[in-house]
Scaffold this motif. Structure first.
Motif, short mmCIF file in Angstrom:
data_model
loop_
_atom_site.label_atom_id
_atom_site.label_comp_id
_atom_site.label_asym_id
_atom_site.label_seq_id
_atom_site.Cartn_x
_atom_site.Cartn_y
_atom_site.Cartn_z
N PRO A 281 -4.49 12.51 10.09
CA PRO A 281 -5.71 12.00 10.24
C PRO A 281 -6.22 10.99 9.24
CG PRO A 281 -5.71 14.29 10.12
CD PRO A 281 -4.47 13.85 9.70
N PHE A 282 -5.51 10.97 7.69
CA PHE A 282 -5.98 10.00 6.84
C PHE A 282 -4.69 9.36 6.29
CE2 PHE A 282 -9.68 12.80 6.65
CZ PHE A 282 -10.50 11.69 6.96
N ARG A 283 -4.65 8.32 5.96
CA ARG A 283 -3.49 7.53 5.38
C ARG A 283 -4.30 7.07 3.97
NH1 ARG A 283 1.09 6.85 8.35
NH2 ARG A 283 2.15 6.51 6.38
N ILE A 284 -3.25 7.47 2.87
CA ILE A 284 -3.80 7.18 1.47
C ILE A 284 -2.94 6.07 0.80
CG2 ILE A 284 -4.30 8.24 -0.67
CD1 ILE A 284 -4.39 10.66 0.90
N TYR A 285 -3.45 4.99 0.14
CA TYR A 285 -2.61 4.00 -0.24
C TYR A 285 -3.30 3.81 -2.04
CZ TYR A 285 -1.61 3.00 4.44
OH TYR A 285 -1.20 3.19 5.92
N PRO A 286 -2.37 4.52 -2.88
CA PRO A 286 -2.97 4.31 -4.34
C PRO A 286 -2.26 3.09 -5.02
CG PRO A 286 -1.48 6.18 -4.16
CD PRO A 286 -1.47 5.40 -2.69
N VAL A 287 -2.79 2.20 -5.84
CA VAL A 287 -1.93 1.28 -6.43
C VAL A 287 -2.58 1.44 -7.79
CG1 VAL A 287 -1.61 -1.00 -6.66
CG2 VAL A 287 -1.74 -0.39 -4.49
N ILE A 288 -1.55 1.59 -8.81
CA ILE A 288 -2.09 1.58 -10.29
C ILE A 288 -1.81 0.19 -11.00
CG2 ILE A 288 -1.75 2.70 -12.47
CD1 ILE A 288 -0.99 5.02 -10.99
N GLU A 289 -2.54 -0.44 -11.62
CA GLU A 289 -2.32 -1.56 -12.24
C GLU A 289 -2.52 -1.55 -13.77
OE1 GLU A 289 -4.74 -4.81 -10.59
OE2 GLU A 289 -3.76 -4.57 -8.62
#
Length: 435
Positions: A281-289
């Motif tokens: 149901p959900f796609r999660i895209y984490p990006v740490i800078e």
């Protein structure tokens, strides 16, 4: 063999206390509540203190507890407690502190009929019903989450009934001729930091609650392309399933049809499990800078992959922050509405909690979390302390397995055309994304 069964409120107040054998001290409920409160995290459902075995379930904020000095099967005791919860809910309409307090005489009568001197006797609603003399006090005002329901054959029409319609006692005098069918699915998914699925599974069930006059036989038909075990592409595949004792499965292999003789009260027609690939149901895209040696930013994007006509409710994302974070600020995306972000302290760890009241399908939401570290912190180590991201949600009128109900026929000799209501509900069980 059970010595006691008692029900405690979330505050530890004793609401129901039935002592079947008088072989334990009277303050066992205080010992139990102290153990639950002193436990770090969730207390285990079975434990032993000073030779007394405690087993409990937590339902609707209540503790339903059984005690014994004997070495009983743990699964057997938990099943008895589950049956007690089911019977109380069937007779009171809803399992809540208010309902139990107002119906305590009825509940004591139920416990006396269900368990005799610590031995279970009648543990199903239809078995207990003929022996109960007290009438339930119906709780009229209830603050329950509403979920869309529709009449079978036109599931997505606007004609609906409130989800609290199923919270009526089974022996209610105002019994309407109708039946409710719920298809519940709890999904577990683990994503990697790139948003790809590592593993996933579905635990589902078809649940019924019948208010039909005379409990006539039912005929329930599922997808014709349903496959148990290994199937071909494009077919609905269930790894395994099991059925209630009242279900006749003689026609299931041929036509995916179940014949049901419904008992009184709420019961699970079928449990099933899916481990094959499915659309999450959900796609999660984490990006740490890494902005500088002492500043980090987490860009978190969440995309709803279900149709735009559907929405998810009670969506909550939680994730931990580095222990040496001195300042944390959160920025929501543009045009964000019905959203809030809080920072909670759990021990020495700060948790970011992102709440989205209504998440429309085929849309995405963004959160930017800016983290300032203390001078003694190491940005590389602090980066590893961010996450994982836990997601909880509920999506009404949607199921990811594509299991469908083709029809529900009722053998009603009076031809009264009873109402048939169907709900599809998808909830998160363990929905986690690594960072």
């Amino acid at each position: 063999m059970i010595s006691q069964i008692f029900i405690l409120s979330a505050r530890g107040d004793i609401i129901i206390n039935r002592d079947f054998r008088s072989d334990l001290v009277k303050n066992t409920h205080e010992v139990f509540y102290r153990q639950v409160k002193l436990s770090k995290g969730d207390c285990q459902p079975l434990f032993n203190i000073d030779g007394v075995n405690f087993s409990y379930l937590k339902r609707a904020g209540l503790y339903i507890v059984a005690t014994s000095r004997f070495d009983n099967s743990p699964s057997f005791i938990l099943e008895i407690l589950n049956r007690v919860c089911t019977v109380i809910k069937d007779f009171c309409g809803v399992l809540s502190e208010e309902a139990i307090r107002k119906n305590f005489i009825l509940i004591y009568e139920l416990l006396d009929e269900m368990i005799d001197f610590g031995y279970p006797q009648l543990i199903q609603t239809e078995q207990v019903k003929p022996h109960i003399a007290n009438e339930p006090i119906v709780i009229k005002k209830q603050t329950l989450p509403t979920t869309t329901t529709g009449r079978l054959g036109s599931l997505f029409n606007q004609g609906t009934v409130s989800s609290i319609a199923t919270n009526r006692p089974v022996n209610s005098q105002s019994k309407k001729n109708e039946i409710f069918v719920d298809v519940f699915e709890k999904i577990s998914v683990l994503f990697n930091a790139s948003g790809y699925v590592i593993n996933s599974s579905i635990e589902g069930c078809i649940q019924m609650k019948s208010y039909l006059n005379g409990n006539p036989p039912l005929k329930l038909a599922l997808n014709e392309d349903l496959v148990i075990g290994k199937g071909e592409n494009g077919r609905v595949v269930l790894d395994d399933c099991n059925f209630h004792d009242c279900v006749n499965t003689n026609e299931f292999d041929l036509s995916k049809t179940l014949r049901i003789q419904p008992p009184d009260g709420e019961f699970v027609v079928m449990n099933y499990r899916v481990t094959s690939e499915f659309q999450t149901p959900f796609r999660i895209y984490p990006v740490i800078e890494e902005i500088s040696n002492f500043k980090l930013e987490l860009h978190l994007k969440v995309k709803a992959c279900f149709p735009k006509e559907i929405f998810a409710s009670y969506v909550t994302l939680t994730f931990p922050m580095p222990k040496l974070a001195s300042n944390i600020t959160n920025e929501l995306g543009k045009n964000a509405s019905n959203q809030s972000v809080d920072i909670e302290n759990k021990g020495d760890v700060k948790m970011v909690k992102w709440n989205i009241k209504k998440f429309m399908g085929d849309t995405e939401q963004v959160l930017i979390t800016k983290i300032t570290l203390q001078s003694s912190a190491n940005s590389y180590s602090a980066r590893k302390e961010i996450g994982p991201i836990n997601v909880s949600f509920e999506v009404p009128m949607y199921n990811v397995s594509n299991l469908q109900i083709r029809f529900l026929r009722i053998d009603d000799k009076e031809k009264s055309n009873p109402f048939r209501w169907v709900r599809f509900i998808t909830q998160s069980s363990s929905y986690v994304c690594r960072t």
